[in-house]
Design a protein around this motif. Structure first.
Motif, PDB file in Angstrom:
ATOM      1  N   GLY A 192      34.464  58.469  62.837  1.00 14.33           N
ATOM      2  CA  GLY A 192      33.780  57.251  62.408  1.00 14.33           C
ATOM      3  C   GLY A 192      32.843  56.703  63.464  1.00 14.33           C
ATOM      4  O   GLY A 192      32.258  55.635  63.302  1.00 14.33           O
ATOM      5  N   GLN A 193      32.679  57.439  64.581  1.00  6.34           N
ATOM      6  CA  GLN A 193      31.929  56.881  65.710  1.00  6.34           C
ATOM      7  C   GLN A 193      30.449  57.240  65.724  1.00  6.34           C
ATOM      8  O   GLN A 193      29.711  56.754  66.574  1.00  6.34           O
ATOM      9  N   VAL A 194      30.023  58.089  64.792  1.00  7.61           N
ATOM     10  CA  VAL A 194      28.620  58.534  64.806  1.00  7.61           C
ATOM     11  C   VAL A 194      27.696  57.333  64.581  1.00  7.61           C
ATOM     12  O   VAL A 194      27.974  56.462  63.752  1.00  7.61           O
ATOM     13  N   GLN A 195      26.599  57.307  65.339  1.00  8.60           N
ATOM     14  CA  GLN A 195      25.634  56.200  65.238  1.00  8.60           C
ATOM     15  C   GLN A 195      24.431  56.665  64.421  1.00  8.60           C
ATOM     16  O   GLN A 195      23.483  57.243  64.981  1.00  8.60           O
ATOM     17  N   VAL A 233      20.121  59.325  56.466  1.00  9.37           N
ATOM     18  CA  VAL A 233      20.401  60.067  57.693  1.00  9.37           C
ATOM     19  C   VAL A 233      21.203  61.330  57.374  1.00  9.37           C
ATOM     20  O   VAL A 233      20.919  62.416  57.896  1.00  9.37           O
ATOM     21  N   ALA A 234      22.201  61.197  56.519  1.00  6.94           N
ATOM     22  CA  ALA A 234      23.068  62.342  56.196  1.00  6.94           C
ATOM     23  C   ALA A 234      22.266  63.469  55.547  1.00  6.94           C
ATOM     24  O   ALA A 234      22.369  64.637  55.953  1.00  6.94           O
ATOM     25  N   ILE A 235      21.450  63.118  54.572  1.00  4.46           N
ATOM     26  CA  ILE A 235      20.689  64.156  53.867  1.00  4.46           C
ATOM     27  C   ILE A 235      19.674  64.796  54.821  1.00  4.46           C
ATOM     28  O   ILE A 235      19.465  66.006  54.800  1.00  4.46           O
ATOM     29  N   GLY A 236      19.092  63.966  55.677  1.00  6.59           N
ATOM     30  CA  GLY A 236      18.137  64.507  56.645  1.00  6.59           C
ATOM     31  C   GLY A 236      18.785  65.472  57.630  1.00  6.59           C
ATOM     32  O   GLY A 236      18.168  66.431  58.078  1.00  6.59           O
ATOM     33  N   ALA A 237      20.050  65.224  57.944  1.00  8.43           N
ATOM     34  CA  ALA A 237      20.713  66.010  58.993  1.00  8.43           C
ATOM     35  C   ALA A 237      21.243  67.350  58.479  1.00  8.43           C
ATOM     36  O   ALA A 237      21.718  68.163  59.279  1.00  8.43           O
ATOM     37  N   PHE A 242      13.910  53.157  57.918  1.00  3.11           N
ATOM     38  CA  PHE A 242      12.496  53.401  57.608  1.00  3.11           C
ATOM     39  C   PHE A 242      11.956  54.560  58.445  1.00  3.11           C
ATOM     40  O   PHE A 242      11.217  55.404  57.958  1.00  3.11           O
ATOM     41  N   VAL A 243      12.330  54.560  59.738  1.00  4.11           N
ATOM     42  CA  VAL A 243      11.875  55.634  60.624  1.00  4.11           C
ATOM     43  C   VAL A 243      12.395  56.977  60.102  1.00  4.11           C
ATOM     44  O   VAL A 243      11.665  57.970  60.019  1.00  4.11           O
ATOM     45  N   ALA A 244      13.664  56.989  59.720  1.00  7.57           N
ATOM     46  CA  ALA A 244      14.284  58.237  59.240  1.00  7.57           C
ATOM     47  C   ALA A 244      13.645  58.723  57.943  1.00  7.57           C
ATOM     48  O   ALA A 244      13.694  59.915  57.642  1.00  7.57           O
ATOM     49  N   ALA A 255      17.685  64.696  65.786  1.00  7.96           N
ATOM     50  CA  ALA A 255      18.442  63.896  66.755  1.00  7.96           C
ATOM     51  C   ALA A 255      19.827  63.558  66.218  1.00  7.96           C
ATOM     52  O   ALA A 255      20.841  63.761  66.895  1.00  7.96           O
ATOM     53  N   VAL A 256      19.877  63.044  65.001  1.00  3.54           N
ATOM     54  CA  VAL A 256      21.183  62.636  64.472  1.00  3.54           C
ATOM     55  C   VAL A 256      22.019  63.856  64.108  1.00  3.54           C
ATOM     56  O   VAL A 256      23.240  63.865  64.300  1.00  3.54           O
ATOM     57  N   GLY A 257      21.383  64.917  63.624  1.00  2.66           N
ATOM     58  CA  GLY A 257      22.115  66.159  63.348  1.00  2.66           C
ATOM     59  C   GLY A 257      22.764  66.697  64.616  1.00  2.66           C
ATOM     60  O   GLY A 257      23.923  67.112  64.610  1.00  2.66           O
ATOM     61  N   SER A 258      22.035  66.649  65.716  1.00  4.37           N
ATOM     62  CA  SER A 258      22.590  67.096  67.003  1.00  4.37           C
ATOM     63  C   SER A 258      23.755  66.220  67.418  1.00  4.37           C
ATOM     64  O   SER A 258      24.770  66.709  67.942  1.00  4.37           O
TER      65      SER A 258
END
Lengths: 311, 161
Positions: free
Chosen positions: A95-98, A180-184, A133-135, A147-150
């Motif tokens: 649960g710690q992922v940002q 974010v999830a779909i992008g990663a 919005f950035v994502a 970045a978030v996938g990593s």
């Protein structure tokens, strides 16, 4: 009238400043000016749930909505994660992922934000809205997703996941976490070589992202979820006319299944994760959401627990 | 230095920031010096393009006006140029291009009125001249920008996987 203009102008400047601050983090990551953090504060485990000495049935990564400010808690006080842990001891839950920090740094610990919040009263969630919005912006999306996938892959590795082990990874995302999830997905597929399952809860996303590399996406939604509906309106890639979008290709391939959680709302006392409002069967909205998530995961991956029928 | 020149330089820097920041995000590994260099170069180019906008619109107006007055009757004033300082809004995530378009339409509409009065043409004709001048200058600078990017991309290190 002058007061109104002053406030509109002030808000506009605050938004522009916020947008620049939000994107600066991505630039710092992309240009290699700063490295992404992997270490968690003392006392925060890399995962909870199933015994770390043997492979769990699946790793569950929770990507929270825009209320995520710290490693530990979220706007709901971590209730959804707690409910999932109680129901599914065979899972290892992270649960710690940002999701709103390419550098994996929670917003609440940053001195500049503490200063801004004290003096301007700018709500912290505005930063996370801007990161969504950035994502979703095609100019920044590839880097943000990487970045978030990593970050997710690094946290999974620290939690015991071994690439190529075949242990599935489930991305449970709430609201803007879905973007974010779909992008990663692409980055995670490349790094983990593991089956990927996505579950979106009131998911707000722009319909891009290579869902072909995920096994399936379960969309938990409700007719009263206005925020999720706005996402389906404002992003053309979500419209059926845009046949080439990642979302529509996945839909045609039968990779998306919808589960209704009516009459839940997106947030608030009647929201998906509300522990107060009860359904006719006596369960709270939180109970039903957690039951549904666990049943969907068990239906696919359970090896140790009898599969429950979908609530 | 006149306030208008200062404003146009700020506007050029703002426009360059709006264009360079998304670019830097797509070219991971770019050193700070490289980004700063692009920003400064862009500031002068975009500032010059802004400076040329009224002049180009006036030239077009001379072509369509029946009896154009001599000289250039259209120039930036601090009030007309000031909104351009917000050009960096282009870099705003997701909504930036839309905000940028609205900003330029607003500034262009501001230029149309003095052009119509000075050249003795109708407002819509003046607006057409301003729009055509803006689009033409924008297209020209964009072509140069793409050419520079294509050239600078040759031999640039590939982003890490």
């Amino acid at each position: 009238m002058n007061d109104l203009l002053f406030w509109i102008g002030g808000l506009g400047l605050a938004l522009i400043a916020e947008a620049l601050l939000a994107r600066h983090e991505l630039l710092a990551y992309g240009a290699g000016w700063r490295a992404s953090a992997t270490k968690l504060p003392e006392g925060v485990p890399y995962a909870r749930g199933a015994d770390p000495d043997r492979p769990p049935d699946a790793y569950l990564v929770y990507l929270d909505g825009i209320g995520k400010f710290r490693f530990r808690d979220s706007r709901d006080g971590g209730r959804l994660v707690r409910a999932l842990l109680d129901r599914a001891p065979e899972l290892r839950v992270l649960g710690q992922v940002q999701p709103y920090s390419p550098l994996a740094e929670p917003l609440a610990g940053r001195p500049v934000w503490a200063w801004v919040r004290r003096r301007v009263g700018l709500p912290l969630f505005l930063h996370n809205v801007m990161q969504t919005f950035v994502a979703a912006d095609h100019r920044y999306r590839p880097l943000y997703s990487r970045a978030v996938g990593s970050q997710i892959a690094a946290q999974l590795r620290l939690a015991g996941h071994r690439p190529g082990s075949g242990v599935p990874v489930v991305l449970l995302s709430y609201s803007g976490g879905a973007q974010v999830a779909i992008g990663a997905v692409g980055e995670l597929d490349a790094r983990l070589h593991a089956p990927l399952l996505l579950i979106t809860l009131g998911g707000f996303h722009n319909g891009t992202g290579d869902l072909g590399r995920a096994q399936h996406l379960y969309r938990l939604t409700s007719a009263r979820d206005r925020i999720e509906r706005v996402g389906t309106w404002i992003f053309p890639q979500r419209w059926p006319l845009y046949r080439g979008s990642g979302w529509n290709r996945a839909r045609r391939a039968g990779k998306i299944t919808v589960h209704r959680l009516d009459p839940a709302t997106h947030v608030g006392p009647r929201g998906y994760i509300s522990p107060k409002t009860r359904l006719p069967d006596g369960r709270t909205h939180l109970d039903r959401t957690a039951d549904t998530v666990v049943a969907l995961i068990r239906a696919r991956y359970s090896t140790s627990t009898a599969t429950d029928p979908l609530p | 230095m006149s306030p208008v020149v200062v404003l146009l330089l700020v506007a050029g820097l703002s426009e360059a920031a709006g264009r360079v920041l998304p670019l830097a995000a797509r070219r991971p590994g770019a050193p700070r010096g490289y980004v700063a260099g692009l920003l400064l170069l862009g500031a002068f180019v975009d500032g010059a393009v802004f400076a040329l906008w009224p002049l180009t619109a006036w030239t077009l107006a001379e072509l369509v006006a029946a009896d154009p007055p001599p000289g250039t009757g259209l120039a930036w004033t601090p009030g007309l140029a000031a909104p351009l300082a917000l050009s960096a809004v282009l870099a705003f995530p997701l909504l930036g291009p839309l905000f940028h378009l609205l900003l330029l339409i607003g500034v262009g509409a501001g230029l149309a009125e003095p052009l119509a009065a000075a050249a003795g043409i109708g407002w819509w004709t003046a607006a057409g001249c301003v729009a055509l001048a803006g689009v033409g200058l924008g297209a020209a600078v964009e072509a140069v920008r793409r050419l520079v990017m294509a050239i600078s991309a040759i031999g640039a290190p590939r982003p890490a996987a």
